[in-house]
Design a protein around this motif. Structure first.
Motif: not given
Length: 69
Positions: A1-27
């Motif tokens: 398993m690649c490094l990125w997938r191992r890290i993401v597997a340990r992060i709860p709500e990673y999709r919400r974190i990414i969505a919040f980052r996108n809001i901060l960057v674009h709005a």
């Protein structure tokens, strides 16, 4: 398993974190500081307990995402 997938597997709500980052960057003009502080102060301790890197500048991902001088 690649490094990125191992890290993401340990992060709860990673999709919400990414969505919040996108809001901060674009709005960012529409997001109030109190909202950011509330989310960060309530969610950051949980994220730290996962042991996942805090961002591209930490751990093994630093070499991959380091900007060139």
């Amino acid at each position: 398993m690649c490094l990125w997938r191992r890290i993401v597997a340990r992060i709860p709500e990673y999709r919400r974190i990414i969505a919040f980052r996108n809001i901060l960057v674009h709005a960012y003009a529409d997001v109030g500081d109190p909202n950011v502080w509330c989310i960060a102060s309530s969610k950051l301790p949980e994220l730290r307990r996962t042991g996942a890197p805090a961002g591209p500048a930490s751990g093994p991902l630093r070499r991959r995402y380091r900007s060139s001088p």
